[in-house]
Design a protein around this motif. Structure first.
Motif, PDB file in Angstrom:
ATOM      1  N   SER A  41      -6.665   2.953  -0.220  1.00 44.07           N
ATOM      2  CA  SER A  41      -5.888   1.814   0.249  1.00 44.07           C
ATOM      3  C   SER A  41      -5.051   2.189   1.459  1.00 44.07           C
ATOM      4  O   SER A  41      -4.919   1.413   2.410  1.00 44.07           O
ATOM      5  CB  SER A  41      -4.993   1.279  -0.866  1.00 44.07           C
ATOM      6  N   ARG A  42      -4.474   3.372   1.445  1.00 44.22           N
ATOM      7  CA  ARG A  42      -3.666   3.804   2.579  1.00 44.22           C
ATOM      8  C   ARG A  42      -4.515   3.976   3.834  1.00 44.22           C
ATOM      9  O   ARG A  42      -4.106   3.611   4.923  1.00 44.22           O
ATOM     10  CB  ARG A  42      -2.953   5.120   2.247  1.00 44.22           C
ATOM     11  N   SER A  82       0.815  -1.214   0.000  1.00 47.95           N
ATOM     12  CA  SER A  82       0.000   0.000   0.000  1.00 47.95           C
ATOM     13  C   SER A  82       0.843   1.256   0.000  1.00 47.95           C
ATOM     14  O   SER A  82       0.392   2.316  -0.403  1.00 47.95           O
ATOM     15  CB  SER A  82      -0.927  -0.018   1.214  1.00 47.95           C
ATOM     16  N   ALA A  83       2.107   1.128   0.474  1.00 47.89           N
ATOM     17  CA  ALA A  83       2.961   2.319   0.530  1.00 47.89           C
ATOM     18  C   ALA A  83       3.288   2.841  -0.861  1.00 47.89           C
ATOM     19  O   ALA A  83       3.597   4.014  -1.044  1.00 47.89           O
ATOM     20  CB  ALA A  83       4.256   1.996   1.274  1.00 47.89           C
ATOM     21  N   ASN A 139       0.553   5.476  -4.301  1.00 47.04           N
ATOM     22  CA  ASN A 139       0.489   6.906  -4.007  1.00 47.04           C
ATOM     23  C   ASN A 139      -0.784   7.550  -4.528  1.00 47.04           C
ATOM     24  O   ASN A 139      -1.265   8.530  -3.981  1.00 47.04           O
ATOM     25  CB  ASN A 139       1.716   7.599  -4.613  1.00 47.04           C
ATOM     26  N   SER A 141       0.461   4.279  10.615  1.00 46.51           N
ATOM     27  CA  SER A 141       0.236   5.516   9.864  1.00 46.51           C
ATOM     28  C   SER A 141       1.307   5.687   8.806  1.00 46.51           C
ATOM     29  O   SER A 141       2.414   5.159   8.917  1.00 46.51           O
ATOM     30  CB  SER A 141       0.226   6.725  10.807  1.00 46.51           C
ATOM     31  N   PHE A 142       0.946   6.482   7.793  1.00 42.93           N
ATOM     32  CA  PHE A 142       1.881   6.880   6.753  1.00 42.93           C
ATOM     33  C   PHE A 142       2.211   8.358   7.000  1.00 42.93           C
ATOM     34  O   PHE A 142       1.444   9.242   6.599  1.00 42.93           O
ATOM     35  CB  PHE A 142       1.269   6.710   5.361  1.00 42.93           C
ATOM     36  N   TRP A 176      -5.336   0.614   5.137  1.00 45.53           N
ATOM     37  CA  TRP A 176      -4.135   0.008   5.710  1.00 45.53           C
ATOM     38  C   TRP A 176      -3.869   0.552   7.114  1.00 45.53           C
ATOM     39  O   TRP A 176      -3.537  -0.188   8.036  1.00 45.53           O
ATOM     40  CB  TRP A 176      -2.945   0.318   4.782  1.00 45.53           C
ATOM     41  N   LYS A 177      -4.007   1.871   7.281  1.00 41.29           N
ATOM     42  CA  LYS A 177      -3.758   2.490   8.586  1.00 41.29           C
ATOM     43  C   LYS A 177      -4.748   1.995   9.636  1.00 41.29           C
ATOM     44  O   LYS A 177      -4.356   1.666  10.758  1.00 41.29           O
ATOM     45  CB  LYS A 177      -3.855   4.016   8.463  1.00 41.29           C
ATOM     46  N   GLY A 188       4.119  -0.995   4.647  1.00 46.07           N
ATOM     47  CA  GLY A 188       3.596  -1.536   3.396  1.00 46.07           C
ATOM     48  C   GLY A 188       3.909  -3.008   3.231  1.00 46.07           C
ATOM     49  O   GLY A 188       3.431  -3.646   2.281  1.00 46.07           O
ATOM     50  N   CYS A 190       3.574   2.530   9.098  1.00 39.56           N
ATOM     51  CA  CYS A 190       3.157   1.555   8.095  1.00 39.56           C
ATOM     52  C   CYS A 190       4.288   1.371   7.095  1.00 39.56           C
ATOM     53  O   CYS A 190       4.697   2.336   6.424  1.00 39.56           O
ATOM     54  CB  CYS A 190       1.905   2.024   7.365  1.00 39.56           C
TER      55      CYS A 190
END
Length: 833
Positions: A326-327, A317-318, A321, A337-338, A330-331, A353, A351
């Motif tokens: 998705s991010r 997911s990282a 962009n 977190s991103f 994922w979080k 990924g 995160c």
């Protein structure tokens, strides 16, 4: 090289995309890059990264255009806004102004419920925009909207017919219905519930879902608890839940809160429609997988796509962009977190990924392809194949010219429909994808068994399917041995009936004031059986069969008649032989002593005639014993009646001779000329002749015949002689009765005449006995059935004939054999005062 990007927009809420889980196909791993190339023209090649996932959550990173979707409410406003943005230039909200030719929207894929599709249609149908829906079927507003809809969802009527067939297959005749109060729910209740009733299925309750909003849960808790009590108090073990994808969460929360409020939850077999997705657990800590264990779900038919699981397992997911959704997922899922900067790294898990989706419970994220994801996959390919069809059509007509290329760029949405309608192809797993005449996917449904585990994971097992091509009675195909039933039923198929089954030998009886599925059980009446449980009515056995003691089977009847092989037949035959021998013995005694005064005194010829008729009467009994034949039936009644009429006529003649003898004591009396054989012969012949005439008319018109009586006896077919004509039967019997009564009357009046030769008193007694026997015969004969009716008639013949023989001849035989000294003229002429 000129590259054309055709955008196919898919309107998906957050809950549907992952938590449902529907796959967010937002990059290039799926085999979606089939390129349709001719020279330097590439059409439909870049279909990846064109999915805009809409969510209630406002993402930090969001692809353009910025579209919002209300997770719970499915507000029409947000859908209308999204639809208007599709008609604007990218990143600029100016509907009707499209300046970006390279980002031309040619079709929209929408879902997951009918409300989304209908709100899309409000705007997009005005522009004749092709709209493909993968969620529940739509209630189309006339022909205008219907022209632009293509449903990647099979005909909903097929699903409801499948539910009906499923209930009938498992004999779940007592159920309940909880449905969403919308157009689809109303259509289900109005159009299909009557078919359920026609098939013998009735409902304990038909209720609508409580309000499905989260504005203030406390407002709805009372209604939730009330509805939970209805569900849990129902005696039905199989309940139907028909809703949309958002109602799954409401349904689960309703049950959970009701349990907290003290409502005892009972395990049921939940039958859920394909519009719902049982895996949609927005709140993982509430995912009570055990409660739904054993449920049966309908789902749009699907197959696992090759490479799909690998794609998910390698998802990073990282690197996505451009995919803000998705991010966010994922979080929230991995609690990380991103960070946008290094400062954001402090105090929180980062995160990477590299987190693995397979480590998540299936209630949070399912790695296998769902039916809705499969529908989206097919929808994208439908658009691709339609574009390819357009390209081939233009290339064929105009060649590889610049003019042809610009025709594709200038393609109007309404020009796309004729190609969509004709789309028919086999997808990557070899299944045909096409639309029927109503614009619905020509496919069936899978039946899924939902198996839950204590660790909050679950397994979806495909246990059957609904085949739209098969006849109605064969459209359901199911593997019962593959079904895991709820724990409460100990892996046995549960029953769902208003009351216990009616056992064999009984049938249903309606309960007053209750639905027709509720009934009492009553034993089958005589002659009827029920060889299945829960029969509506007992069925009669065929004429040649009878019901067994348990009244659950028919047994073949035996043939019954009065035979020489049974005690009753043997007893009557021996009795007839005995009296025949006795009659012959008396006749022999009289013939041996024919010259004695006592034989001469009472008209010797009449005596011989009487004895012979009695002998024949005894022998007539053998016509009634044994298997009835045509000849025996023909002679039975007529021979006996004529012979007995002769016997009674002889006694009448004897009595008349005695009376006339006392009336002609003077030598000059003219009555003396009537005395003698001529008078007696006239009496006997005339009376017998009348009876013979009646019997002849009987035989000439309606003669007796062998007859199989199917109904007199329960376990046997009675083979008997039918009288042919009941009127004639009672006519000859009446004449014989009249003759006997006249003889009795005359004898009774002459019984005290002072003459030692007077046998009127013996005739009186014998006729009295004779009349009593035959008077008793009539009611006994009418109330007796089968071979016993024949036995009654034989006994009456023997009793009446024996009474005459004994009453008239026993005193004379006593004098002849035991007191011969009294058999002298002097003794007989002596007056007795």
């Amino acid at each position: 090289m000129v590259v054309l990007e055709v955008l196919v927009l898919v309107l998906l809420p957050q809950a549907v995309c992952q938590l449902a889980p529907l796959r967010c196909i937002s990059s290039d791993p799926l085999p979606l890059h089939q390129k349709y190339q001719s020279g330097d023209l590439l059409v439909g090649g870049i279909l990846s990264q064109t999915f805009y996932f809409l969510s209630e959550t406002k993402f930090e990173e969001r692809p353009s255009p910025k579209l919002y979707f209300d997770l719970v409410y499915f507000r029409s406003g947000t859908i209308l806004l999204a639809s208007l943005e599709l008609l604007s230039t990218k990143d600029q909200f100016f509907p009707n102004y499209k300046c970006d030719a390279r980002n031309k929207v040619i079709a929209v894929i929408g879902g997951p419920n009918s409300d989304v599709g209908m709100n899309m249609a409000t705007i997009l149908s005005l522009y004749k925009m092709p709209q493909l829906t993968y969620g529940s079927a739509l209630i189309k507003d006339g022909d205008i909207q219907g022209e632009f809809f293509y449903q990647l969802f099979p005909d909903v009527a097929l699903q409801y017919e499948g539910i009906l067939q499923l209930l009938l297959h498992f004999r779940w005749m007592w159920t309940g219905l909880l449905y969403l109060d919308d157009d689809n729910g109303d259509r289900f209740v109005q159009n299909f519930i009557p078919k359920f009733y026609e098939s013998g299925i009735c409902f304990d309750f038909i209720k609508t879902f409580p309000p499905s909003t989260f504005t203030d849960i406390s407002i709805h808790m009372e209604k939730w608890i009330e509805m939970s009590k209805v569900l849990m108090s129902s005696t039905a073990n199989a309940l139907i839940v028909a809703g949309e994808i958002q109602t799954t969460t409401i349904f689960r929360m309703m049950l959970q809160y009701s349990q907290v409020e003290g409502v005892s939850l009972k395990t049921k077999v939940w039958i859920m429609t394909a519009q719902m997705d049982l895996a949609t657990f927005i709140f993982p800590d509430m995912s009570d997988t055990d409660f739904f264990h054993g449920s049966l779900l309908f789902a749009t038919h699907s197959k696992e796509l090759q490479g799909f699981r690998t794609f998910l397992q390698t998802r990073n997911s990282a690197l996505a962009n451009e995919d803000g959704f998705s991010r966010v997922f994922w979080k929230h899922t991995f609690d990380c977190s991103f960070p946008a900067s290094k400062v954001d790294n402090m105090g929180s898990k980062i995160c990477t990924g590299e987190e693995k989706l397979e480590t998540l419970p299936s209630s949070v994220f399912e790695l296998s392809l769902t039916s809705q994801s499969y529908s989206i996959y097919n929808a994208v390919y439908v658009v691709a194949h339609a574009l390819h069809g357009i390209y081939l059509s233009i290339s064929k007509q105009r060649g590889k010219t610049e003019e042809g290329r610009w025709n594709i760029l200038n393609l109007q949405p309404w020009q796309f429909h004729q190609f969509l309608r004709r789309v028919s192809f086999n997808n990557s797993v070899g299944e045909k994808v096409s639309f029927d005449e109503n614009g619905s996917l020509a496919a069936g449904y899978d039946i899924i068994n939902w198996v839950g585990f204590p660790n909050q994971s679950f397994l979806k097992v495909r246990v059957g399917k609904i085949d739209p091509q098969a006849p109605t009675e064969k459209m359901l195909m199911i593997r019962e041995d593959a079904i895991a039933w709820p724990w409460r039923f100990n892996q046995a198929q549960p029953l769902s009936q208003c009351n216990d089954n009616c056992a064999l030998g009984s049938s249903k009886a309606k309960k007053e004031g209750k639905p027709f599925c509720c009934f009492d059980c009553q034993p089958c009446p005589e002659g009827k059986i029920s060889n299945h449980t829960d029969m509506d009515d007992c069925t009669p056995c065929p004429q040649d069969q009878y019901a067994n003691e348990g009244q659950d089977a028919c047994l073949p009847k035996g043939i019954s008649f009065l035979s020489y092989e049974e005690p009753l037949g043997i007893s009557l035959a021996v009795l007839a032989l005995f009296f025949s021998f006795l009659t012959v013995l008396v006749l022999g005694i009289f013939m041996k002593h024919q010259d004695t005064p006592i034989v001469k005194a009472n008209n010797r010829n009449l005596t011989y005639t009487l004895l012979v008729s009695l002998l024949l009467s005894f022998l007539c009994a053998f016509l009634f014993i044994g298997e009835p034949q045509k000849i025996s039936c023909f002679l039975q009644q007529t021979a006996f009646r004529v012979i007995f009429s002769v016997a009674v006529s002889c006694m009448l003649a004897k009595t008349i001779i005695v009376v006339l003898s006392f009336m002609t004591t003077k030598p000059s009396s003219r009555m003396r000329t009537w005395l003698g054989n001529r008078l007696t012969a006239s009496i006997v012949l005339s009376c017998s002749f009348i009876q013979a005439i009646i019997c002849t008319a009987w035989l000439a018109t309606f003669p007796p015949f062998p007859y199989f009586d199917m109904y007199s006896e329960t376990e046997n077919i009675v083979l008997e002689c039918n009288e042919g004509s009941t009127v004639m039967f009672y006519s000859v019997l009446t004449f014989m009765g009249i003759l006997a009564f006249v003889s009795f009357t005359v004898a009774f009046l002459a019984r005290r005449l002072p003459d030692s030769f007077n046998e009127a008193k013996f005739i009186t007694f014998s006729m009295f006995l004779f009349c009593n026997v035959w008077l008793c015969f009539v009611p006994t004969y009418l109330s007796t059935k089968g071979k016993y009716k024949v036995a009654v008639e034989i006994f009456s013949i023997l009793a009446s004939a024996a009474g005459v023989l004994i009453c008239i001849f026993s005193p004379k035989c006593y004098i002849i054999v035991m007191r011969p000294e009294l058999n002298k003229r002097g003794k007989l002429m002596r007056k007795t005062y």
